[in-house]
Design a protein around this motif. Structure first.
Motif, mmCIF file in Angstrom:
data_model
loop_
_atom_site.group_PDB
_atom_site.id
_atom_site.type_symbol
_atom_site.label_atom_id
_atom_site.label_comp_id
_atom_site.label_asym_id
_atom_site.label_seq_id
_atom_site.Cartn_x
_atom_site.Cartn_y
_atom_site.Cartn_z
ATOM 1 N N THR A 46 -32.483 36.791 13.854
ATOM 2 C CA THR A 46 -33.459 37.029 14.787
ATOM 3 C C THR A 46 -32.857 37.548 16.086
ATOM 4 O OG1 THR A 46 -34.691 35.236 13.779
ATOM 5 C CG2 THR A 46 -35.500 36.247 15.730
ATOM 6 N N THR A 47 -31.976 38.156 15.340
ATOM 7 C CA THR A 47 -31.417 39.143 16.295
ATOM 8 C C THR A 47 -31.558 40.491 15.617
ATOM 9 O OG1 THR A 47 -29.925 37.657 17.357
ATOM 10 C CG2 THR A 47 -29.229 39.934 17.378
ATOM 11 N N ASP A 96 -38.148 25.927 7.705
ATOM 12 C CA ASP A 96 -39.454 25.978 8.375
ATOM 13 C C ASP A 96 -40.210 27.274 8.042
ATOM 14 O OD1 ASP A 96 -41.330 24.766 10.375
ATOM 15 O OD2 ASP A 96 -40.931 26.681 11.376
ATOM 16 N N ASP A 97 -39.503 28.253 7.500
ATOM 17 C CA ASP A 97 -40.194 29.486 7.112
ATOM 18 C C ASP A 97 -40.923 29.333 5.770
ATOM 19 O OD1 ASP A 97 -39.832 31.093 9.324
ATOM 20 O OD2 ASP A 97 -37.998 32.006 8.606
ATOM 21 N N PHE A 98 -40.633 28.266 5.022
ATOM 22 C CA PHE A 98 -41.469 27.922 3.858
ATOM 23 C C PHE A 98 -42.746 27.268 4.366
ATOM 24 C CE2 PHE A 98 -37.492 27.632 1.186
ATOM 25 C CZ PHE A 98 -37.914 28.478 0.167
ATOM 26 N N LEU A 101 -40.221 32.809 3.082
ATOM 27 C CA LEU A 101 -40.825 34.013 3.639
ATOM 28 C C LEU A 101 -40.265 34.254 5.033
ATOM 29 C CD1 LEU A 101 -42.983 35.934 2.611
ATOM 30 C CD2 LEU A 101 -44.692 34.539 3.732
ATOM 31 N N SER A 102 -40.308 35.489 5.458
ATOM 32 C CA SER A 102 -39.818 35.848 6.785
ATOM 33 C C SER A 102 -40.805 36.826 7.389
ATOM 34 C CB SER A 102 -38.439 36.502 6.626
ATOM 35 O OG SER A 102 -38.062 37.177 7.797
ATOM 36 N N SER A 103 -40.686 37.063 8.686
ATOM 37 C CA SER A 103 -41.492 38.112 9.315
ATOM 38 C C SER A 103 -40.602 39.258 9.791
ATOM 39 C CB SER A 103 -42.260 37.540 10.508
ATOM 40 O OG SER A 103 -43.154 36.544 10.073
ATOM 41 N N MET A 104 -39.308 39.177 9.479
ATOM 42 C CA MET A 104 -38.397 40.214 9.977
ATOM 43 C C MET A 104 -38.849 41.586 9.492
ATOM 44 S SD MET A 104 -34.665 38.449 9.787
ATOM 45 C CE MET A 104 -34.749 37.898 8.093
HETATM 46 O O1 DON Z 1 -37.468 35.155 9.395
HETATM 47 C C1 DON Z 1 -38.314 34.829 10.235
HETATM 48 O O2 DON Z 1 -39.445 35.288 10.254
HETATM 49 C C2 DON Z 1 -37.916 33.804 11.304
HETATM 50 N N1 DON Z 1 -36.837 33.005 10.811
HETATM 51 C C3 DON Z 1 -37.542 34.548 12.567
HETATM 52 C C4 DON Z 1 -37.251 33.619 13.720
HETATM 53 C C5 DON Z 1 -37.088 34.322 15.002
HETATM 54 O O3 DON Z 1 -37.339 35.504 15.131
HETATM 55 C C6 DON Z 1 -36.651 33.486 16.143
HETATM 56 N N2 DON Z 1 -36.245 34.312 17.263
HETATM 57 N N3 DON Z 1 -36.804 34.591 18.250
#
Ligand code: DON
Length: 320
Positions: A131-132, A172-174, A201-204
């Motif tokens: 999340t970078t 926590d993304d589950f 799941l992710s929102s990346m």
């Molecule tokens: O993959 C995701 O959607 C989360 N783990 C992203 C978390 C995130 O962007 C935190 N940073 N600001």
């Protein structure tokens, strides 16, 4: 303990990015287990039917269309998205123009639909089982768009002794339980339940947009649930609103994720616009800064224009 022989037998998994088109542009973004690319393409497909360019940047009509489209996408996310090694995600349906057209039929300029009237849709054409952030363009025009995450700051706060890295708190993304929101307020169900070996799941949404076949925009952001809508708005700002990349990155953003049923806005959206949105039935909430999107736009002559997000002090755009 990981040994060299473990590494030599490691087979990287190569996944095809989600591809969509928006007007004359080709958009490539991250496929599951991130929901990012799928919903960026889905929302762009819905918005393609509206005259965003004529309506203008961050006017009440434009924000209303964006919010209504965002809600629908996040409602679908809650039901359908999960690790494609475990669940059938209807990617083709979710990203199809015809599904977007069907979703558009229920959007009206008259009023905001409350979240209670919205649920996951029925994207057809399920795919068979099978999340970078940094953005880089080299002198030959090759592009990399990379988002990586350990979820919260410092992950789980636990380091591996002697190894010097932090463990994530990606669990926590589950979805812990159907209908129970995670730390970003996202709702999920069966498709994203915890299973051994499954990826959350992710929102990346690391994204590359091509114009007439050539790399044009390289972008992506941290920001939890807001990553999808942050990335989306930079695409719209450049494509529909003709902004230069820094203005596109800096402009105030909005976010709607279906639940909670509120339209989040950053400071800088005009009070008149907020009143118009409220009169349509939107619950408007002013939020602190959302996302930190790092972007590059490639000019027609190959000049690289960097747009670093002023929302975070660690952002920077550098040439070579
Ligand atoms: O993959 C995701 O959607 C989360 N783990 C992203 C978390 C995130 O962007 C935190 N940073 N600001």
């Amino acid at each position: 303990m990981i040994t060299e022989s473990d590494l030599s037998s490691y087979e990287p998994v190569v996944r095809t990015p989600v591809h969509g088109t928006y007007h004359d542009y080709d958009v490539f973004s991250m496929s599951p287990p991130s929901s990012g690319g799928t919903h960026i393409v889905q929302i762009l497909n819905i918005l393609e039917g509206y005259p965003l360019r004529e309506s203008g940047h961050n006017t009440a009509d434009t924000i209303h269309w964006m919010a209504e489209a965002m809600k629908l996408a996040y409602a679908d996310r809650s039901q359908y998205l999960g690790d494609t090694d475990y669940v059938d995600v209807p990617l083709a349906g979710l990203t199809s123009k015809s599904y977007a057209e069907a979703l558009r039929k229920d959007i009206t300029l008259e009023r905001a639909r409350p979240a209670s009237e919205i649920g996951p849709g029925e994207p057809t054409a399920y795919e068979s089982p099978e999340t970078t952030h940094f953005s880089v363009v080299d002198k030959w025009g090759n592009a990399v768009s990379n988002t990586y995450t350990i979820n919260f700051s410092y992950g789980s706060g636990i380091t591996v002794e002697g190894a010097g890295f932090l463990l994530n708190n990606e669990m926590d993304d589950f979805s812990a339980k159907p209908g129970v929101p995670n730390a970003y307020g996202l709702i999920g169900g069966e498709a994203n339940k915890v299973e051994p070996g499954k990826r959350m799941l992710s929102s990346m949404s690391p994204t590359i947009v091509k114009k007439q076949g050539k790399n044009f925009l390289v972008t992506g952001s941290p920001g939890g649930s807001r990553i999808i809508t942050t990335t989306l708005q930079v695409l719209l700002n450049v494509i529909d609103h003709d902004m230069n990349i820094q203005t596109a990155v800096s402009a105030p953003r909005v976010h709607h994720q279906w639940l909670p049923d509120e339209l989040r806005i950053e400071q800088g959206i005009s009070g008149d616009t907020v009143k118009l949105l409220e009169s349509l039935g939107h619950t408007v909430v002013t939020n602190s800064a959302m996302g930190a999107i790092q972007s590059i736009m490639v000019g027609e002559d190959g000049t690289l224009y960097g747009g670093a997000d002023p929302r975070r002090s660690t952002s920077s755009a550098q040439g070579y």
